[in-house]
Design an enzyme around this catalytic site. Structure first.
Site, short mmCIF file in Angstrom:
data_model
loop_
_atom_site.label_atom_id
_atom_site.label_comp_id
_atom_site.label_asym_id
_atom_site.label_seq_id
_atom_site.Cartn_x
_atom_site.Cartn_y
_atom_site.Cartn_z
CE1 TYR A 26 -3.46 2.76 0.79
CE2 TYR A 26 -2.16 3.22 2.76
CZ TYR A 26 -3.16 3.56 1.88
OH TYR A 26 -3.88 4.72 2.08
CD GLU A 48 -7.87 7.81 5.91
OE1 GLU A 48 -7.94 7.73 7.16
OE2 GLU A 48 -6.91 7.37 5.27
CD1 TRP A 56 -3.88 1.78 6.26
CD2 TRP A 56 -5.98 2.51 6.10
NE1 TRP A 56 -4.23 1.79 4.92
CE2 TRP A 56 -5.51 2.24 4.79
CE3 TRP A 56 -7.29 2.97 6.25
CZ2 TRP A 56 -6.29 2.43 3.65
CZ3 TRP A 56 -8.07 3.16 5.10
CH2 TRP A 56 -7.57 2.89 3.83
#
Length: 200
Positions: A26, A48, A56
């Site tokens: 990522y 988010e 995350w």
């Protein structure tokens, strides 16, 4: 204290990558690269928002499930979701089943439609908040720009969109190059930002 960690290839990466093996891919292929596509920008704002209070890693591991559940975050499709969709999503074990956040995504899609009508694209709105003088990499969780954008979005009716959420969005979508000094990807992100044509 070093802001980097050794990647799988022995090269330095931002230290947060060491929290999970999947973070390296990522980080190397997405995080910090400038984005002008409205669908990707909207998706990131939504993810988010879902991350608020969570890690995350949790969201990233469920990202494909979120995409499937929310019609790939196509703004007009999500804006048309109704009560039946909310109930469907609340029973979807592949995503984070939080009624307030699910309702916020639908609400925010409708608000995004209004922004697109006014600005021509979500990208044109978002990129007006690009920082002229961003903070030193890896030193801040908000910025004057993220505070301003959050305040304006809230005024326009958006939900779950605080300054920290907006700054994380800005980091990920390349509005600020927050790759650590010494990170092997920082120069690549910087070059992509130089080559990027800011939407207007």
């Amino acid at each position: 204290m070093s802001q980097t960690t050794q990647g799988p290839d022995g090269q330095p990466r931002c230290k947060w990558c060491q929290a999970a093996p999947e973070f390296f891919d990522y980080h190397d292929n997405e995080w910090g690269y400038p984005v002008a596509d409205d669908q990707r920008l909207f998706e990131k704002l939504c993810l988010e928002s879902f991350q608020s209070g969570l890690s995350w890693r949790t969201i990233l591991s469920k990202r494909e499930n979120f995409r499937r559940a929310f019609k790939q975050f196509e703004i007009n499709a999500v804006a048309a979701f109704d009560d039946a969709d909310i109930e469907r999503l609340l029973h979807d074990e592949g995503i984070v089943r939080h009624r307030g956040k699910i309702q916020a995504v639908i609400n925010n899609a409708q608000c995004a439609q209004c922004l697109i009508t006014e600005y021509g694209s979500l990208a044109a709105y978002v990129w007006q908040y690009e920082a002229d003088m961003p903070p030193e990499p890896q030193t801040a969780s908000t910025s004057p720009e993220s505070v301003a954008m959050s305040k304006d979005l809230k005024k326009r009716g958006w939900k779950f969109i605080g300054p920290t959420t907006v700054f994380a969005f800005m980091q990920a979508m390349g509005l600020v190059n927050d790759h650590a000094n010494g990170c092997v990807i920082r120069a690549k992100a910087a070059q992509m930002r130089r080559d990027f044509i800011v939407p207007t």
